[in-house]
Write an enzyme that holds these catalytic residues in place. Structure first.
Site, PDB file in Angstrom:
ATOM      1  N   HIS A   3     -36.795   5.820  -3.022  1.00  0.00           N
ATOM      2  CA  HIS A   3     -37.282   4.706  -2.320  1.00  0.00           C
ATOM      3  C   HIS A   3     -36.545   4.967  -0.837  1.00  0.00           C
ATOM      4  O   HIS A   3     -35.308   5.529  -0.946  1.00  0.00           O
ATOM      5  CB  HIS A   3     -36.758   3.572  -2.808  1.00  0.00           C
ATOM      6  CG  HIS A   3     -37.021   2.167  -2.172  1.00  0.00           C
ATOM      7  ND1 HIS A   3     -36.514   1.644  -1.065  1.00  0.00           N
ATOM      8  CD2 HIS A   3     -38.111   1.219  -2.446  1.00  0.00           C
ATOM      9  CE1 HIS A   3     -36.853   0.333  -0.814  1.00  0.00           C
ATOM     10  NE2 HIS A   3     -38.043   0.121  -1.683  1.00  0.00           N
TER      11      HIS A   3
ATOM     12  N   ASP B 169     -30.016   4.772  -8.151  1.00  0.00           N
ATOM     13  CA  ASP B 169     -30.885   3.564  -8.018  1.00  0.00           C
ATOM     14  C   ASP B 169     -31.533   3.037  -9.276  1.00  0.00           C
ATOM     15  O   ASP B 169     -32.498   3.483  -9.855  1.00  0.00           O
ATOM     16  CB  ASP B 169     -31.825   3.959  -7.160  1.00  0.00           C
ATOM     17  CG  ASP B 169     -32.964   2.792  -6.717  1.00  0.00           C
ATOM     18  OD1 ASP B 169     -32.843   1.714  -7.097  1.00  0.00           O
ATOM     19  OD2 ASP B 169     -33.856   2.893  -5.746  1.00  0.00           O
TER      20      ASP B 169
ATOM     21  N   GLN C  36     -35.527  -0.379 -10.622  1.00  0.00           N
ATOM     22  CA  GLN C  36     -36.749  -0.609 -11.348  1.00  0.00           C
ATOM     23  C   GLN C  36     -36.449  -0.347 -12.914  1.00  0.00           C
ATOM     24  O   GLN C  36     -37.195  -0.689 -13.683  1.00  0.00           O
ATOM     25  CB  GLN C  36     -37.640   0.519 -11.038  1.00  0.00           C
ATOM     26  CG  GLN C  36     -38.211   0.397  -9.560  1.00  0.00           C
ATOM     27  CD  GLN C  36     -38.753  -0.831  -9.283  1.00  0.00           C
ATOM     28  OE1 GLN C  36     -39.290  -1.480 -10.253  1.00  0.00           O
ATOM     29  NE2 GLN C  36     -38.895  -1.561  -7.876  1.00  0.00           N
TER      30      GLN C  36
ATOM     31  N   LYS D 137     -34.992  -8.464  -8.997  1.00  0.00           N
ATOM     32  CA  LYS D 137     -35.922  -7.882  -9.759  1.00  0.00           C
ATOM     33  C   LYS D 137     -35.790  -8.157 -11.247  1.00  0.00           C
ATOM     34  O   LYS D 137     -36.504  -7.644 -11.828  1.00  0.00           O
ATOM     35  CB  LYS D 137     -35.872  -6.441  -9.426  1.00  0.00           C
ATOM     36  CG  LYS D 137     -36.320  -6.110  -8.110  1.00  0.00           C
ATOM     37  CD  LYS D 137     -36.548  -4.519  -7.713  1.00  0.00           C
ATOM     38  CE  LYS D 137     -36.354  -4.204  -6.338  1.00  0.00           C
ATOM     39  NZ  LYS D 137     -37.502  -4.297  -5.483  1.00  0.00           N
TER      40      LYS D 137
ATOM     41  N   CYS E  42     -42.363   1.668   0.714  1.00  0.00           N
ATOM     42  CA  CYS E  42     -40.982   2.196   1.160  1.00  0.00           C
ATOM     43  C   CYS E  42     -40.594   3.654   0.470  1.00  0.00           C
ATOM     44  O   CYS E  42     -39.432   3.912   0.063  1.00  0.00           O
ATOM     45  CB  CYS E  42     -40.016   1.258   0.493  1.00  0.00           C
ATOM     46  SG  CYS E  42     -39.975  -0.414   1.455  1.00  0.00           S
TER      47      CYS E  42
END
Lengths: 143, 420
Positions: free
Chosen positions: B135, B212, B215, B238, B376
């Protein structure tokens, strides 16, 4: 589905499926490139002026139905006009798409067909992408 | 196929209809009384009522600034804010709550690492490795850092199935590598990356690893100790929490190496006229009044997930993702991006002859929220050879019926736009 059918009017879908003045352009021919970073649309224009008139406008690139149809319609309705007329037309059309002025019923059907896009604010950028690019191309030619 | 996953996978199955009742936003109708079908969970999740209540309760019962006020409300707010730090530490297997820094979200967390660790420690000639599926939030901070420090960005490329090319990773990994920045689960391809194995290799040559986790944390049980990385970032919004509260987990050894991120109140120990000394981590990295209400509500969101059980959530979401992949791949003219064997809930696809924006606009009229665009991840789009994709991203409150509705809507879009 009324709003959607207004957005994708038959005339728009017609220009999307059978774009006018669309041609694969070589890098040398390209006058200006425009990106819509929101959706990843990429548009390229080749603009040729002759004796104060916009003689030809050709486009290629990738984009959604609205951006592709709008580019096709723009080329169709502005080719042959004087550079000055084109400048005014682009300004008027973009202002109308942004809701800053009314659509004029005397405008070409192609422009009026894009009126439905105004109900979808996120898509206005798609409809004006080619027009902003043309403006930029003409400004460069003046310089 | 029923809405609950196969019982043979073990563990308590989710009662999805009951779960859906916890989410007020999912009860509403949109566009001519159509039920809302929300399939944009990779962008942000919806919030259960108890999270919304946690915000209201904070503002109606104990709104006060944290850490400094010596009064009842201040003590309440501080205790609840700090309790979430402990909850986060437990939720991601960190143990030590002193390693949990609150930020606005994943982006701020990665920027924190890039500034407070990267810009403070990198030197000309150093290298940072990123992957081709990152991303922008795990690319741009490193580009900025490289530009400032004269360091170099190296890329790990992808294999055709959307997994990382691990052989090529070993080639770019070298004694100049200071950091490997990678996503745990791709927001486009869904790929679950072998973070622990890649981190192990990075550590062997002395490089650090930043992950990251935006997700992965909402999708599967995460244990930062088992991953054995140095920095782990994720966003509360999220995971059912409000926007504005996220986490940067930082390994103890790294905390000691870091300079401050932002300067201001809260992050200091003693301030002289010309210089100052810093508060101990994690407070050293939390300048100014934090997003107190949002952090407290994030605590409620994590409690909600714990109540469901992350194992059960993962099992359900995996079954649902498989169903979505099978259903969409069976449609004529539909191509799925990424076929990694282990994956998260993002399903990106192309419909032949149909631009993602037009598709997204069309299915929206049927009440279906999907995402269209570069997501993104422009470097990834270039590698896939497309300007944009469509993405349906799933959560535990989605159902197979919703995926069927998406498939039917795609078929109608194909007819509307004159393809298929």
């Amino acid at each position: 589905m009324d709003d959607l059918e207004q957005l994708y009017q038959d005339l728009i879908l017609d220009h999307y499926k059978q774009p006018r003045h669309r041609q694969a352009l070589t890098d040398e021919e390209v006058s200006v490139e425009a990106d819509n970073p929101l959706c990843g649309d990429q548009l390229r224009l080749a603009v040729e002026c002759d004796a104060g008139r916009v003689a030809t406008i050709r486009h290629d690139g990738k984009g959604c139905a609205i951006s592709q149809a709008s580019a096709s319609m723009m080329c169709e309705t502005l080719t042959g006009r004087t550079v000055e007329e084109v400048g005014v037309a682009v300004r008027d059309f973009v202002a109308a798409m942004r809701g800053e002025r009314e659509f004029d019923p005397s405008w070409p059907d192609e422009w009026l067909a894009l009126q439905g896009v105004c109900k979808f604010p996120l898509r206005v950028k798609c409809a004006t992408l080619a027009w902003h690019a043309l403006q930029k191309a003409l400004e460069r030619q003046v310089e | 196929m029923a809405a609950t996953p196969n019982k043979s996978t073990g563990g308590p199955a989710l009662d999805v209809q009951r779960i859906r009742a916890d989410f007020p936003i999912l009860q509403q109708k949109v566009h001519d009384e159509r039920p809302l079908i929300y399939l944009d969970n990779a962008a942000t999740s919806q919030k259960p009522q108890l999270v919304i209540d946690a915000l209201t309760t904070y503002y109606t019962q104990y709104n006060a600034n944290v850490h400094r006020a010596l009064h009842y409300l201040g003590e309440q707010a501080t205790a609840r804010y700090e309790a979430v730090r402990k909850k986060v530490a437990d939720f991601i297997g960190a143990g030590d709550s002193g390693t949990v820094v609150f930020t606005r979200g994943t982006t701020e967390s990665i920027n924190l690492v890039a500034r407070a660790w990267g810009a403070a420690r990198l030197q000309a000639g150093d290298e940072i490795i990123v992957t081709g599926m990152e991303h922008h939030s795990n690319i741009i901070p490193w580009q900025l850092c490289c530009r400032e420090r004269g360091a170099r960005l190296r890329w790990v490329e992808l294999l055709p199935d959307g997994t990382l090319d691990l052989e090529q990773y070993r080639e770019v990994l070298n004694e100049r590598t200071r950091l490997v920045a990678m996503t745990h689960v791709s927001n486009v391809l869904g790929t679950l990356n072998p973070v622990a194995a890649m981190a192990h290799e990075a550590h062997q040559i002395g490089a650090c690893v930043v992950v990251d986790g935006a997700q992965s944390v909402p999708y599967l049980p995460v244990n930062v100790a088992a991953l054995d990385v140095d920095f782990f970032a994720f966003s509360g919004h999220k995971c059912g929490g409000p926007t504005g509260a996220g986490v940067c987990w930082i390994r103890r050894e790294r905390l000691a190496e870091m300079e401050p991120f932002m300067g201001g109140g809260e992050m200091i120990e003693r301030v002289h006229d010309d210089d100052a000394t810093w508060a101990e981590p994690p407070y050293k990295f939390e300048a100014g009044t934090p997003n107190i209400a949002d952090v407290i509500a994030l605590g409620a969101a994590l409690e909600y997930l714990e109540g469901l059980g992350m194992e059960a959530v993962h099992t359900y979401e995996q079954a649902l993702t498989t169903y979505a992949l099978d259903t969409l791949a069976a449609l004529p003219g539909v191509r799925i991006f990424g076929s990694a064997p282990e994956r998260g809930g993002a399903v990106s696809f192309a419909v032949e002859g149909l631009h993602p924006h037009d598709l997204s606009q069309y299915v929206d009229q049927h009440g279906i929220a999907i995402r269209a665009g570069h997501l993104c991840a422009q470097p990834l789009m270039r590698r896939l050879g497309v300007p944009a994709v469509s993405r349906a991203s799933l959560s535990y409150y989605n159902t197979t019926a919703e995926i069927d509705a998406l498939a039917a809507s795609i078929r109608r879009a194909q007819k509307f736009f004159g393809h298929g």
